[in-house]
Scaffold this active site. Structure first.
Site, PDB file in Angstrom:
ATOM      1  N   HIS A  89     -19.581  64.159  27.026  1.00 50.74           N
ATOM      2  CA  HIS A  89     -20.768  64.913  27.587  1.00 50.74           C
ATOM      3  C   HIS A  89     -20.561  65.767  28.605  1.00 50.74           C
ATOM      4  O   HIS A  89     -20.275  65.286  29.916  1.00 50.74           O
ATOM      5  CB  HIS A  89     -21.521  63.516  28.214  1.00 50.74           C
ATOM      6  CG  HIS A  89     -22.981  63.693  28.377  1.00 50.74           C
ATOM      7  ND1 HIS A  89     -23.750  62.869  28.847  1.00 50.74           N
ATOM      8  CD2 HIS A  89     -23.699  64.715  28.682  1.00 50.74           C
ATOM      9  CE1 HIS A  89     -25.016  63.162  29.308  1.00 50.74           C
ATOM     10  NE2 HIS A  89     -25.143  64.383  29.046  1.00 50.74           N
ATOM     11  N   TYR A 143     -28.084  58.772  31.132  1.00 50.53           N
ATOM     12  CA  TYR A 143     -29.416  58.773  31.355  1.00 50.53           C
ATOM     13  C   TYR A 143     -30.032  57.498  32.013  1.00 50.53           C
ATOM     14  O   TYR A 143     -30.018  56.499  31.429  1.00 50.53           O
ATOM     15  CB  TYR A 143     -30.078  58.881  29.930  1.00 50.53           C
ATOM     16  CG  TYR A 143     -29.569  60.125  29.098  1.00 50.53           C
ATOM     17  CD1 TYR A 143     -29.354  61.274  30.156  1.00 50.53           C
ATOM     18  CD2 TYR A 143     -29.642  60.478  27.965  1.00 50.53           C
ATOM     19  CE1 TYR A 143     -29.069  62.496  29.269  1.00 50.53           C
ATOM     20  CE2 TYR A 143     -29.140  61.543  27.286  1.00 50.53           C
ATOM     21  CZ  TYR A 143     -28.950  62.667  27.891  1.00 50.53           C
ATOM     22  OH  TYR A 143     -28.509  63.813  27.169  1.00 50.53           O
TER      23      TYR A 143
HETATM   24  P1  NAD Z   1     -36.930  68.847  26.233  1.00 50.74           P
HETATM   25  O1  NAD Z   1     -36.980  70.158  25.984  1.00 50.74           O
HETATM   26  O2  NAD Z   1     -37.028  68.164  24.868  1.00 50.74           O
HETATM   27  O3  NAD Z   1     -38.208  68.432  27.070  1.00 50.74           O
HETATM   28  C1  NAD Z   1     -38.612  67.260  27.190  1.00 50.74           C
HETATM   29  C2  NAD Z   1     -39.807  67.004  28.279  1.00 50.74           C
HETATM   30  O4  NAD Z   1     -40.776  67.605  27.560  1.00 50.74           O
HETATM   31  C3  NAD Z   1     -40.210  65.457  28.709  1.00 50.74           C
HETATM   32  O5  NAD Z   1     -40.653  65.654  29.882  1.00 50.74           O
HETATM   33  C4  NAD Z   1     -40.990  65.118  27.434  1.00 50.74           C
HETATM   34  O6  NAD Z   1     -41.967  64.057  28.121  1.00 50.74           O
HETATM   35  C5  NAD Z   1     -41.863  66.681  27.377  1.00 50.74           C
HETATM   36  N1  NAD Z   1     -42.338  66.600  25.862  1.00 50.74           N
HETATM   37  C6  NAD Z   1     -41.793  66.418  24.813  1.00 50.74           C
HETATM   38  N2  NAD Z   1     -42.992  66.395  23.765  1.00 50.74           N
HETATM   39  C7  NAD Z   1     -43.971  66.984  24.346  1.00 50.74           C
HETATM   40  C8  NAD Z   1     -45.071  67.739  23.884  1.00 50.74           C
HETATM   41  N3  NAD Z   1     -45.374  67.790  22.326  1.00 50.74           N
HETATM   42  N4  NAD Z   1     -45.882  68.254  24.698  1.00 50.74           N
HETATM   43  C9  NAD Z   1     -45.567  68.102  26.261  1.00 50.74           C
HETATM   44  N5  NAD Z   1     -44.625  67.603  26.688  1.00 50.74           N
HETATM   45  C10 NAD Z   1     -43.762  67.322  25.586  1.00 50.74           C
HETATM   46  O7  NAD Z   1     -35.712  68.364  27.109  1.00 50.74           O
HETATM   47  P2  NAD Z   1     -34.644  67.228  27.133  1.00 50.74           P
HETATM   48  O8  NAD Z   1     -35.460  65.834  27.152  1.00 50.74           O
HETATM   49  O9  NAD Z   1     -33.640  67.255  28.344  1.00 50.74           O
HETATM   50  O10 NAD Z   1     -33.851  67.492  25.786  1.00 50.74           O
HETATM   51  C11 NAD Z   1     -34.066  66.692  24.500  1.00 50.74           C
HETATM   52  C12 NAD Z   1     -32.954  65.639  24.252  1.00 50.74           C
HETATM   53  O11 NAD Z   1     -31.991  66.102  24.059  1.00 50.74           O
HETATM   54  C13 NAD Z   1     -32.420  64.550  25.729  1.00 50.74           C
HETATM   55  O12 NAD Z   1     -33.553  63.492  25.670  1.00 50.74           O
HETATM   56  C14 NAD Z   1     -31.150  64.248  25.165  1.00 50.74           C
HETATM   57  O13 NAD Z   1     -31.153  63.192  24.243  1.00 50.74           O
HETATM   58  C15 NAD Z   1     -30.648  65.459  24.631  1.00 50.74           C
HETATM   59  N6  NAD Z   1     -29.936  66.281  25.731  1.00 50.74           N
HETATM   60  C16 NAD Z   1     -28.595  66.387  25.771  1.00 50.74           C
HETATM   61  C17 NAD Z   1     -27.795  67.079  26.725  1.00 50.74           C
HETATM   62  C18 NAD Z   1     -26.500  67.102  26.777  1.00 50.74           C
HETATM   63  O14 NAD Z   1     -25.798  66.377  26.095  1.00 50.74           O
HETATM   64  N7  NAD Z   1     -25.879  67.730  27.819  1.00 50.74           N
HETATM   65  C19 NAD Z   1     -28.621  68.096  27.436  1.00 50.74           C
HETATM   66  C20 NAD Z   1     -29.815  68.104  27.319  1.00 50.74           C
HETATM   67  C21 NAD Z   1     -30.743  67.295  26.530  1.00 50.74           C
END
Ligand code: NAD
Length: 319
Positions: A124, A59
């Site tokens: 990952h 990230y």
């Molecule tokens: P997400 O679905 O959590 O969406 C994140 C987005 O939504 C960001 O732009 C954030 O600013 C916004 N957001 C958050 N809360 C909000 C709200 N209340 N209102 C409006 N917008 C809002 O997607 P993500 O960040 O990709 O996934 C969450 C976490 O999961 C990642 O940060 C990561 O730690 C993990 N993740 C891991 C993998 C992997 O291991 N392959 C893949 C995806 C995500």
């Protein structure tokens, strides 16, 4: 003040807050975040009962780990008050699931995070590597890191759900403690549900990430790099607009949808502002006391029906 619910993570003995802090936004993955805002978001999350923080060296090309490490240190609380997961095998420069690379990787991550150990180290996005290498080489290497005390538990992450069964059917029982699935347990795609009984039977803890489908289920929409089809993007946009018109918030609805299944230990949502932290925790608290908005959920589900469970390709052809 009522507390955010804690849920057991498989057989690990860890109790994760049902809302987890996804730290990919701290690597500027969804736009630039100042260090001040990042620190304030982590502090507010911890204050409101979030004890689980997830990051990766991938990230922001290691930025997320550095920023999260600093923010956690600034909390000034004992190390066992929070749970940290990071990842290995995926880097800005590409994928490498070799034993050598992941063994070096954890030391680099610990240095960036300013920690002596992480609670969970996850391979990952394993669909981009050889799954047989993950089974035969990467997970045994992580086992050694466990014995050395650098990590407490081992996990795997990926988009296609089939990678989890492939690996879990081939490793010794207990070799993988946790899986992290993303974009498969949200209003538009609920395919993770079908895998939950299998994961439970294996004693594997389940973390579900991206309840907002990486921005699809937000009023402001997804980032430019989002891999969804134009059809899926526009259906989600229509659903968000419908909610807004009704005076509802699609992100709150999406959080509550993902949080409703207690076989998911933690719903990892990416957050980059104090406001988002507060909104997402409030969504969980309100769900616990008042339940979800079934009427709006049904309406949104009907808007999303033509694209239900639509996903996108990820990874390499496995031989
Ligand atoms: P997400 O679905 O959590 O969406 C994140 C987005 O939504 C960001 O732009 C954030 O600013 C916004 N957001 C958050 N809360 C909000 C709200 N209340 N209102 C409006 N917008 C809002 O997607 P993500 O960040 O990709 O996934 C969450 C976490 O999961 C990642 O940060 C990561 O730690 C993990 N993740 C891991 C993998 C992997 O291991 N392959 C893949 C995806 C995500």
């Amino acid at each position: 003040m009522a507390k955010l619910e804690l849920r057991e993570l498989g057989n690990t003995g860890l109790k994760l807050s049902c809302v987890g802090f996804g730290a990919s936004p701290l690597g500027n993955v969804f736009g630039t975040v100042s260090e001040e805002e990042a620190n304030a978001s982590v502090r507010e999350a911890f204050r409101l009962g979030i004890n689980f923080f997830d990051t990766s060296p991938y990230y922001g090309g290691t930025l997320s780990e550095k920023v999260l490490g600093k923010a956690l240190k600034a909390l000034g609380v004992p190390r066992d008050n929070y749970i940290v997961s990071t990842k290995c095998g995926r880097y800005a420069e590409g994928f490498d699931f070799s034993a050598d690379r992941v063994t070096k990787s954890i030391d680099e991550s610990l240095a960036r995070l300013q920690l002596d150990y992480v609670d969970v180290l996850q391979c990952h996005d394993i669909e981009f590597g050889s799954l047989d290498q993950v089974v035969n080489e990467t997970i045994p290497a992580l086992q050694k890191l466990k014995e050395a005390g650098k990590i407490r538990f081992i996990g795997i992450t990926g988009l296609p759900l089939a990678v989890f069964t492939y690996v879990l059917d081939r490793v010794p029982p207990g070799a993988v403690d946790v899986i992290l699935s993303y974009c498969h347990h949200s209003i538009n795609d609920s395919t993770l549900e079908d895998l939950l009984p299998y994961l439970k039977s294996k004693g594997v803890g389940v973390i579900s990430a991206s309840p907002l489908a990486m921005g699809l289920l937000t009023e402001s929409g997804p980032p430019h790099w989002h891999p969804a089809s134009p059809e899926l993007k526009s259906a989600c946009q229509a659903a968000a607009a419908y909610c807004k018109e009704k005076g509802k918030n699609i992100s709150k609805l999406a959080m509550q949808y993902s949080l409703s299944n207690k076989d998911v230990s933690s719903v990892l949502v990416g957050m980059n502002s104090v406001r988002q932290v507060e909104e997402n925790v409030a969504a969980a608290m309100e769900l616990a006391t008042a339940g979800k908005d079934e009427e709006t959920l049904l309406e949104v589900e009907s808007i999303l029906k033509p694209v239900k469970n639509q996903t996108w390709p990820s990874g390499i052809q496995q031989s």
